[in-house]
Scaffold this motif. Structure first.
Motif, mmCIF file in Angstrom:
data_model
loop_
_atom_site.group_PDB
_atom_site.id
_atom_site.type_symbol
_atom_site.label_atom_id
_atom_site.label_comp_id
_atom_site.label_asym_id
_atom_site.label_seq_id
_atom_site.Cartn_x
_atom_site.Cartn_y
_atom_site.Cartn_z
ATOM 1 N N ARG A 58 -4.922 2.119 -4.137
ATOM 2 C CA ARG A 58 -4.032 1.098 -4.729
ATOM 3 C C ARG A 58 -4.714 0.388 -5.890
ATOM 4 O O ARG A 58 -4.064 0.065 -6.888
ATOM 5 N N THR B 16 -4.335 4.097 0.147
ATOM 6 C CA THR B 16 -5.431 3.319 0.721
ATOM 7 C C THR B 16 -5.721 2.163 -0.228
ATOM 8 O O THR B 16 -5.206 2.117 -1.363
ATOM 9 N N ASN B 17 -6.546 1.215 0.199
ATOM 10 C CA ASN B 17 -6.900 0.100 -0.679
ATOM 11 C C ASN B 17 -7.558 0.590 -1.964
ATOM 12 O O ASN B 17 -7.277 0.083 -3.059
ATOM 13 N N ILE C 255 -7.100 -7.210 -3.955
ATOM 14 C CA ILE C 255 -7.135 -5.963 -4.724
ATOM 15 C C ILE C 255 -6.419 -6.134 -6.060
ATOM 16 O O ILE C 255 -6.909 -5.694 -7.111
ATOM 17 N N ASN D 221 0.823 -1.217 0.000
ATOM 18 C CA ASN D 221 0.000 0.000 0.000
ATOM 19 C C ASN D 221 0.853 1.262 0.000
ATOM 20 O O ASN D 221 0.750 2.120 0.879
#
Length: 398
Positions: A199, A195-196, A235, A186
């Motif tokens: 990313r 942040t997710n 992700i 990250n």
């Protein structure tokens, strides 16, 4: 004349009994299996071809590379194309029983100077995954990279297909430490935190940039993706999926089974640390294990084929002990053989048949009287409660 009439009557009776016999035989429940098709396929991955000290652990010499490819040919292995691999893993393509697929990661210049001429000479294909930023800068770890002219020439030849290995996400943070790979980290390369959600966009933008440049310089849009270092998380998977890639590759060792799907393809690495004899032993071990695993599948299918009707029953062996239900539903699809390949026609019979504790054997049927003459297959897919799938094929002629 009377003698001729007797001969005609005899021939008619023989034909009648043969027809009746064929129909009676076809009406018997028959177990079918995927004969003359690979039960598993090993993907062999390479990186650098030569003797570069900076990347000694991923080098393979020209001599050893040639020996390995010769070993494949001498032992009856067929090198398949990526299209063949995709169709096989999707569960509708046949490939030779002893099949392998070749990939090359990163995009070092030695691919053009060493591997490419040998592959052409031996009539073999490979998919090359390039790190686009390193191609544009010309070096990776002080080792020369391919240029776009070389990449286009190889792509145009038909022996090398170009895949996406990111634009600039093939690095590790924390001084190049494992578990700090860019695809799961990250933060950006400059240390800026993400942040997710950020990313996800960061990865998507990187993959898209690489994709566009590959298409620009080769004239072909890449359809396959290789995870840097073979590392991914939820992700990273989402970013690759939304980018629309048909198939993606990991670095997890092992083999890939028929109908298993085109996500996280397993590969074995080859380098100077693997002799041709050792590679042969690995392939033989994978071949044996794939055969065993294929024959030990949970899915069971039985078919009844007559002149006018095909009935298919499917169940899981694990569901025959009256324990917790493992199957969720079965789906049936109809394929027709066209130019030696199965082509999806439509849904077959009831298509979706739900499982229940009281109906653990799921069945469907269809009238085939109006089918055109030819070879057909019914693909039976059992979806389990955990989301996994098992595939089985029924082959019949009309």
């Amino acid at each position: 004349m009377q003698y001729l009439r007797r001969i005609i009557v005899f021939v008619v009776l023989v034909c009648f009994f043969i027809a009746m016999s064929d129909q009676a035989m076809a009406a018997k429940p028959t177990k079918f299996y995927e004969y003359s098709n690979a039960k598993g396929v090993t993907v062999i991955n390479f990186h650098s071809f030569g003797d570069y000290k900076e990347i000694a652990n991923i080098n393979i010499t020209e001599k050893l590379f040639r020996e390995q490819l010769k070993m494949l040919k001498d032992n009856g292995y067929s090198t398949i194309t990526e299209d063949q691999l995709i169709a096989y893993l999707q569960g509708h393509g046949r490939i030779p029983e002893k099949s392998v697929f070749l990939t090359i990661d990163d995009g070092y210049e030695s691919v053009y100077k060493v591997a490419y001429p040998i592959l052409k000479e031996m009539g073999m294909q490979a998919t090359l995954f390039i790190i686009v930023n390193d191609v544009e800068t010309g070096f990776r770890k002080n080792v020369p990279m391919l240029n776009w002219q070389q990449i286009k020439e190889m792509s145009d030849s038909g022996f090398i297909h170009i895949g996406n290995h990111t634009y600039d996400l093939h690095w590790r943070g924390n001084n190049d430490k494992p578990k700090h790979e860019a695809m799961i980290l990250n933060q950006k390369k400059n240390g800026e935190p993400l942040t997710n959600e950020e990313r996800l966009r960061y990865i998507q933008e990187d993959i898209t940039k690489a994709h566009q440049l590959i298409e620009k310089y080769t004239g072909k849009a890449p359809k396959s993706f290789s995870y840097p270092y073979g590392v991914y998380d939820r992700i990273a998977e989402q970013a690759v999926k939304e980018a629309g890639y048909t198939i993606d590759y990991s670095t997890q060792g092992g083999y890939n089974l028929f109908g298993e799907g085109t996500v996280h393809i397993k590969r074995i690495d080859s380098s100077n640390r693997v002799s041709a004899h050792e590679l042969k032993k690995i392939l033989e071990k994978n071949y044996t294990h794939a055969e065993q695993q294929y024959r030990q599948r949970d899915i069971q299918v039985e078919a009844q084929v007559t002149t006018n009707k095909v009935t298919v029953k499917a169940w899981l062996k694990s569901d025959m002990n009256k324990g917790p239900l493992q199957a969720k539903e079965t789906r049936f699809e109809l394929y027709k053989m066209v130019n030696g390949e199965r082509q999806l026609q439509r849904e077959f019979g009831g298509y979706r048949v739900a499982a229940s504790s009281n109906a653990r054997v799921m069945s469907t049927e269809e009238n085939i009287a109006i089918y055109e003459t030819g070879g057909y297959s019914v693909k039976t897919i059992i979806i389990k409660q955990d989301g996994s799938k098992e595939v089985f094929w029924i082959n019949f002629n009309k």
